[in-house]
Design an enzyme around this catalytic site. Sequence first.
Site, PDB file in Angstrom:
ATOM      1  N   LYS A  53      69.501  -3.015  64.342  1.00 27.22           N
ATOM      2  CA  LYS A  53      68.490  -2.862  65.403  1.00 27.22           C
ATOM      3  C   LYS A  53      67.708  -1.576  65.204  1.00 27.22           C
ATOM      4  CE  LYS A  53      70.949  -5.253  69.056  1.00 27.22           C
ATOM      5  NZ  LYS A  53      71.914  -5.134  70.140  1.00 27.22           N
ATOM      6  N   GLN A  97      75.747  -2.761  74.389  1.00 30.73           N
ATOM      7  CA  GLN A  97      76.283  -3.719  73.426  1.00 30.73           C
ATOM      8  C   GLN A  97      77.625  -4.288  73.908  1.00 30.73           C
ATOM      9  OE1 GLN A  97      74.657  -4.626  70.464  1.00 30.73           O
ATOM     10  NE2 GLN A  97      76.283  -6.154  70.375  1.00 30.73           N
ATOM     11  N   ASP A 120      67.653  -7.494  77.099  1.00 33.42           N
ATOM     12  CA  ASP A 120      68.594  -8.546  76.688  1.00 33.42           C
ATOM     13  C   ASP A 120      68.482  -9.766  77.614  1.00 33.42           C
ATOM     14  OD1 ASP A 120      70.075  -8.342  74.398  1.00 33.42           O
ATOM     15  OD2 ASP A 120      71.772  -7.286  75.305  1.00 33.42           O
TER      16      ASP A 120
END
Length: 295
Positions: A53, A97, A120
């Site tokens: 990322k 995460q 997200d």
Amino acid sequence: MPAELIDGVAIAKSIRAEVAADVQRLGKRGVHPGLAVVLVGEDPASEVYVRNKGRACEEAGMHSVTIRMPAATTQAELLEQVHRLNDDPAIHGFLVQMPLPKGIDADVVIRAIKPEKDVDGFHPVNVGKNLIGDRDGFVPCTPSGVQEMLGRSGTDTRGKECVIVGRSNIVGKPMMALMVQNGPNANATVTVCHSATRKLKEHTLRADILIVAAGKPRMVTGDMVKEGAVVIDVGINRVADASAKSGYRLVGDVDFESARERASRITPVPGGVGPMTIAMLLKNTVRAAEQSASR
Ligand code: NAD
């Protein structure tokens, strides 16, 4: 004739190039899109993902921050970090995460993220917006990547039978909400199959578009695929392979070789849906920056 491949690497590359152009355009208005990723503990798979990322952000000219917190981090400490990012004007989107260490409730953490920075798309406000077809929310990156692949491969979805195998909150359910909307690259008749579905094959054989996200290596075999179907394999599974240097290789939830003989188009693993997730995350972050600038 074996199916044509839908090349996720190439599609993701063109999306990242579009993102880079958007970043340039926003830069001229003094807006510099920033993405932060919070990594708690040391999950090796998460490490790789987070590193990728960061690299993708850099390539697109975006500001990128990785915040590493030890495995012993408490929920209160993580929530404090979330609040700091919610208030940081240089960060337009961020994510925590998963998976999180034991003792931290992921739902509480997700609900603490400001919906307008939740790139997200896991916050209930964004989940609801996706369901009602409100396009200014954020949609989880993997299912929105799948929809993008359908569109960019020229797959006609309108009125088609779309069967999704898997009902997780990160893939199956948001995929269902996307495909059922009355809009482009959607408007399908959607069936969602899951672990309690009886006679799975009867459902998959009806699918013009078959999207598999079950987390079971090669579970969907060629005999379960309708002739001419478009098959999207979301699965990423490690299976032992003595001939590989690492001792394993990656396979999808679809048995590629047999499914390829029946499908008209199919995504490979690796190189299919996988690269799309990060590309869509960058796209979401640029939109978050653009939306924050116009508020
Ligand atoms: P999950 O384990 O949360 O959900 C799996 C779903 O499959 C469940 O809803 C379950 O009901 C269903 N299922 C399991 N066995 C089944 C069966 N025999 N018949 C019908 N349904 C069955 O998994 P997930 O997080 O949705 O991920 C699914 C797969 O996609 C995994 O392989 C994961 O690694 C992969 N994944 C890939 C990406 C990517 O970037 N490409 C992102 C997320 C997940």
